[in-house]
Design an enzyme around this catalytic site. Structure first.
Site, PDB file in Angstrom:
ATOM      1  CG  HIS B  45      -2.276  -1.015   1.186  1.00 31.14           C
ATOM      2  ND1 HIS B  45      -2.005  -2.377   1.047  1.00 31.14           N
ATOM      3  CD2 HIS B  45      -3.413  -0.765   0.574  1.00 31.14           C
ATOM      4  CE1 HIS B  45      -3.157  -2.865   0.923  1.00 31.14           C
ATOM      5  NE2 HIS B  45      -4.093  -1.846   0.574  1.00 31.14           N
ATOM      6  CD1 TRP B 226     -19.059 -18.119  13.010  1.00 26.32           C
ATOM      7  CD2 TRP B 226     -18.252 -20.074  11.748  1.00 26.32           C
ATOM      8  NE1 TRP B 226     -18.119 -19.256  13.839  1.00 26.32           N
ATOM      9  CE2 TRP B 226     -17.839 -20.263  13.061  1.00 26.32           C
ATOM     10  CE3 TRP B 226     -17.948 -20.877  10.515  1.00 26.32           C
ATOM     11  CZ2 TRP B 226     -17.218 -21.646  13.431  1.00 26.32           C
ATOM     12  CZ3 TRP B 226     -17.423 -22.157  10.950  1.00 26.32           C
ATOM     13  CH2 TRP B 226     -16.888 -22.468  12.272  1.00 26.32           C
TER      14      TRP B 226
END
Lengths: 334, 334
Positions: B45, B226
């Site tokens: 980045h 999840w």
């Protein structure tokens, strides 16, 4: 499995708590929180957890007479001392205050130290969401999880709750930092099932889906490996630093001597700047995007956090709370 | 790999930005953030991301002239509009304001909507920690991750940053909600390595450690299955609801058209009630508990989040920033 009416469960638990020294109104509220937890389908931390809670009262870890109170205050932030009273009552009061602060200042925070296990963390998320605000709270715990790269339990599984109000059903995430709790491992083992994904290491240090092997090694996996491990570390630091209370490494690793823990309660008001019906539409749009996502398995469905709670709540409220006969008998005999 | 002095990198990037219409001081700051990202070892980045940033300026996704501004205010909470300006400058300003609000009210929050990619999220965590406050911030993203149980990308990997000040080195967690970013998958593939743990599904729907197979299926795993999936959902909801901005499902899934995203910046002041040297001792105690944890592998070490950053920072500051010759040549030709 018995089905006992909610009010009968609450009354029975409250009766036990009064015998243990709780004032009547505090006994009622504490009992209600246990009953609501079972009603909402979180069976590990409701009625089934009550006997262990009683042990911690009898051994002095939890002082039934102690009430939490504010010790420092600045604007939207308060520091509270739980005085080692019942953890669920203290957490309820702390979130209630965070909600008030959030309504007044847009965002509010209560840092609650020297408290006890709050039982089901989702309780305080639902509390915030039902009051119309976003609730974010977490707790540290005793050392019960090895950090990523480490062989011994030195971090906590530090449950994090994030709850979002929504007119057609709040969205409530309630996640511990381990991939499976010890309670979940026990449930899988008793059902004779393997875990759906790797849940920890066996005694030889290999990743395994065998719940019994993980219970023996005491090496469950952090959720997301290094990610859940790192998240547990920073949540612990913040809770202990903001309360000037205990960090996980300073808490007893005996479950019934785990006391003096640290918790954080934050409330964010989506209507701080006036009514915001758009906010509710945004939440609905996110839910719709999940509803419309093709499932990986035929007949499957992508669910949002807490999606099943309202249905389970309605069913258990209607049919009565499911309680194992032995558990119920033990409570009636207390 | 070239080694270019920090100041030379910053000057080169700032020169490009000025040609693109940035005011001189904003060009300098924006360039500094890119250079600092590479200096701190977050190579995906930093300088390597600059060319794509320039594409988003040229195609109008990012307006170089736009500055963020407050649109609503209540106590410790502000809502800001990023006006689709450079995302890193807007995020820096938003966290700066959250820090001021946190100092004044104990906790402060800025909800920044209609903004752009903030590049390295850790930047704003370090910013808070170096100012002596706890920083918590997150962003939503374009849909780039399938939710747990779903086959298509409808949620974002929504990076979450949590930063804790500490005299002997801040603790900074910077985690996306996918187990591996697309950038990480590419790096592993280019090195010819398999992932250390399952990172996603292959085209047949089986879990795999093969980075190339996951890049082809576009089905990386949420961190903690999840759990990371649910966390991504609530973080997205909160950012969009508090800004009344876009949720992930309302953002373009084309990386160079990803714009109008939503971000949250929170600051908590551990010294809200006065000097708190105990807080720093608590952070040190947590770090010591990790240092003292026996590693799973001989010679290993349990690290806290961000532990390696200061060392990498010092090395790159001393030797010069590592830049691939082709990347550097491209920048010099802009």
């Amino acid at each position: 499995m018995n089905r006992i009416p909610f009010s009968e469960v609450q009354a029975a638990l409250a009766g036990v708590l009064r015998k243990l020294g709780f004032a009547a109104d505090r006994a009622d509220t504490c009992a209600r929180l246990f009953a609501e937890t079972t009603r909402d389908g979180v069976y590990t931390h409701g009625i089934n957890r009550f006997a262990r809670f009683v042990v911690t009262i009898r051994n002095g870890s939890v002082n039934p007479l102690a009430e939490p109170g504010v010790t420092a205050r600045l604007g939207a932030l308060e520091r509270w001392d739980g005085h080692r009273g019942p953890g669920n009552l203290a957490a309820l009061a702390a979130m209630e205050r965070a909600i008030v602060l959030g309504r007044e200042h847009g965002v509010g925070c209560v840092a609650l130290g020297n408290t006890n296990h709050w039982m089901r963390g989702g309780t305080y998320g639902w509390q915030a969401a039902e009051a119309g605000v976003i609730g974010i709270c977490w707790t540290n715990t005793m050392p019960n999880l090895p950090p990523w790269g480490g062989a011994e339990r030195v971090i906590g599984n530090n449950p994090l709750i994030i709850a979002v109000p929504r007119a057609s059903g709040p969205v409530v995430l309630d996640m511990a930092m381990s991939q499976f709790s010890y309670g979940a491992l026990e449930s899988y083992r008793k059902r004779g099932e393997m875990l759906p994904v790797d849940g920890g290491f066996d005694a030889s240090g290999n990743l395994t889906r065998d719940p019994g092997a993980i219970e023996e090694s005491w090496r469950p996996l952090p959720a997301g490996y290094w990610k859940g491990s790192g998240l547990a570390v920073v949540l612990d630091m913040i809770a202990a630093m903001m309360t000037l209370g205990k960090a996980t490494c300073q808490i007893s690793s005996d479950p019934v001597l785990e006391t003096g823990i640290s918790q954080m309660f934050l409330a964010l008001n989506p209507e701080a700047f006036g009514p915001a019906p758009e906010a509710d539409k945004i939440a609905d749009a996110v839910v719709a995007s999940l509803d419309n996502c093709p499932p990986t398995k035929p007949g499957g469905k992508v669910r949002y956090p807490g999606e099943q709670t309202l249905q389970i709540r309605e069913e258990n409220a209607r049919l009565g709370l499911p309680v194992e006969p032995a558990v119920w008998a033990e409570i009636l005999a207390m």
